[in-house]
Write an enzyme that holds these catalytic residues in place. Structure first.
Site, PDB file in Angstrom:
ATOM      1  N   ALA A  29       0.872  -1.197   0.000  1.00 43.33           N
ATOM      2  CA  ALA A  29       0.000   0.000   0.000  1.00 43.33           C
ATOM      3  C   ALA A  29       0.899   1.235   0.000  1.00 43.33           C
ATOM      4  O   ALA A  29       0.826   2.099   0.873  1.00 43.33           O
ATOM      5  CB  ALA A  29      -0.966  -0.001   1.189  1.00 43.33           C
ATOM      6  N   LEU A  30       1.752   1.287  -1.003  1.00 42.80           N
ATOM      7  CA  LEU A  30       2.888   2.205  -0.990  1.00 42.80           C
ATOM      8  C   LEU A  30       2.475   3.659  -1.156  1.00 42.80           C
ATOM      9  O   LEU A  30       1.565   3.981  -1.912  1.00 42.80           O
ATOM     10  CB  LEU A  30       3.867   1.816  -2.100  1.00 42.80           C
ATOM     11  N   HIS A  34       7.372   5.470   1.518  1.00 45.89           N
ATOM     12  CA  HIS A  34       8.069   4.288   1.004  1.00 45.89           C
ATOM     13  C   HIS A  34       8.957   4.666  -0.195  1.00 45.89           C
ATOM     14  O   HIS A  34      10.089   4.197  -0.315  1.00 45.89           O
ATOM     15  CB  HIS A  34       7.064   3.238   0.524  1.00 45.89           C
ATOM     16  N   ASP A 147       8.676   5.110  11.934  1.00 48.64           N
ATOM     17  CA  ASP A 147       8.540   4.013  12.904  1.00 48.64           C
ATOM     18  C   ASP A 147       9.828   3.952  13.722  1.00 48.64           C
ATOM     19  O   ASP A 147      10.621   3.019  13.597  1.00 48.64           O
ATOM     20  CB  ASP A 147       8.260   2.707  12.167  1.00 48.64           C
TER      21      ASP A 147
END
Ligand code: AMP
Length: 275
Positions: A29-30, A34, A147
Site C-alpha cells: 500500500a505504498l 516508502h 517508525d
C-alpha cells in the site's frame, strides 16, 4: 523489475545483483514515504531491492491483519517506476511454513510504548526482518524514522546478532498539513483526516515547550492540549534515542513520541531531537 515469490528464487535474484545492494522492506500500500526510502537507496547503492509482505507475526489477534490495505498491482508499478531492481513478495506460507517456530526477542526495548500497546508486535517485526536480511543479504537496510522504535529495535538486533548490514534511517515524509504519510491514513474518514494532523502538532508543541525550558510534565501537558478532543491518546512522551526509555528531562539525542486513535485508526508519529 524482476520479482520473486519464493525464498529460493529471491536468493538467486538478489545474489546476482551488483553491489552495494540497498534494501527497502515494506508491507505494501505504498505511499510517498516508502518511495522516499527507495530514492535514498537508489542514490546510495548500485542496486535496490524491496519487499512487500504483510507480516502476520507482527499483528495482534484484534488488529487489522485482514483489513490492512493491499494494492499489489499499483505497488509493483510504483516500485518499477522508482527503479527497484528486484521485488520479493512472498505469501505467508512461504515465510512461515508448517513447523516454523523461531522468534527474535530484543528484551525491554521491544516491550515499551508500541510493544506495550501491541504485545508481541516487535518480536514479529524482528523475526521477519531477520528472515528478510538472510534472504536478501543487502549491504544497506533503509528504514523510516516514522517508525522510530522499530528502527531503533532493528538496529539493536543487527548489532546484537552481528548481521553484516548497515542501517540508514530516512526522515519522515509528511502531507502538506504535517500528517505523517502512512498506509493506515486510508482508513480515516474526512472528519478524522482533518483531526489527524493534531498528533504532529502535539509533538511540535512538546518540542517547543522543552526548548523554551519548561519541565517535561508541563511540556507533555501542553502537547496533549494540542491533540484533537475527538482523538484518544495512547501515549505522548520524551525518550532516549537508544533504548526508548522515558527521560525526565531533555538529554540529546532523544525522541518525542506519540500515538493516538482517531476513531478505530491508530496513528503514531515522532520527532527526533539532536544537537
Ligand atoms: P510499512 O509498509 O508501514 O511497514 O513501512 C515500510 C517502511 O517505510 C518502514 O521502514 C517505515 O518506517 C517506512 N515509512 C512508512 N511511512 C513513512 C513515512 N511517512 N516517511 C518515511 N518512511 C516511512
Amino acid at each position: 523489475m524482476d520479482s520473486a515469490v519464493t525464498v529460493e528464487r529471491a536468493r538467486a535474484l538478489f545474489g546476482a545483483l551488483p553491489r552495494p545492494l540497498g534494501f527497502v522492506p515494506t508491507m505494501g500500500a505504498l505511499h510517498g514515504g516508502h518511495l522516499e526510502l527507495v530514492r535514498r537507496a537508489r542514490a546510495r547503492c548500485a542496486t535496490v531491492g524491496a519487499s512487500i509482505f504483510v507480516n502476520p507475526l507482527q499483528f495482534g489477534p484484534n488488529e487489522d491483519l485482514e483489513s490492512y490495505p493491499r494494492d499489489p498491482e499499483h505497488d509493483r508499478e510504483k516500485l518499477a517506476a522508482a527503479g527497484v531492481d528486484v521485488l520479493f513478495a512472498p505469501e505467508a506460507r512461504e515465510m512461515y511454513p508448517p513447523g516454523f517456530a523461531a522468534a527474535v526477542d530484543l528484551g525491554a526495548l521491544g516491550e515499551r510504548f508500541e510493544g506495550a500497546v501491541r504485545p508481541g508486535h516487535f518480536r514479529g517485526v524482528a523475526t521477519v526482518v531477520a528472515k528478510l536480511l538472510n534472504v536478501v543479504r543487502p549491504d544497506v537496510l533503509f528504514l523510516g524514522q516514522k517508525d522510530a522504535q522499530q528502527a531503533v529495535l532493528v538496529g539493536k538486533m543487527i548489532r546484537d546478532l552481528d548481521f553484516a548490514v548497515e542501517v540508514a534511517i530516512v526522515p519522515t515524509v509528511r502531507e502538506s498539513d504535517g500528517l505523517a504519510m502512512s498506509s493506515r491514513n486510508s482508513y480515516l474518514d474526512p472528519t478524522q483526516r482533518a483531526q489527524a494532523p493534531s498528533l504532529h502538532k502535539a509533538l511540535l508543541r512538546v518540542r517547543d515547550a522543552l526548548e523554551a525550558g519548561r519541565g517535561k510534565n508541563d511540556a507533555i501537558a501542553e502537547g496533549t492540549a494540542e491533540l484533537s478532543a475527538a482523538a484518544k491518546l495512547d501515549y505522548l512522551d520524551l525518550v532516549d534515542a537508544r533504548e526508548f526509555a522515558p527521560l525526565e528531562r531533555l538529554r540529546l539525542p532523544a525522541y518525542i513520541i506519540g500515538a493516538a486513535r482517531f476513531g478505530s485508526t491508530r496513528l503514531i508519529d515522532n520527532l527526533w531531537l539532536t544537537s
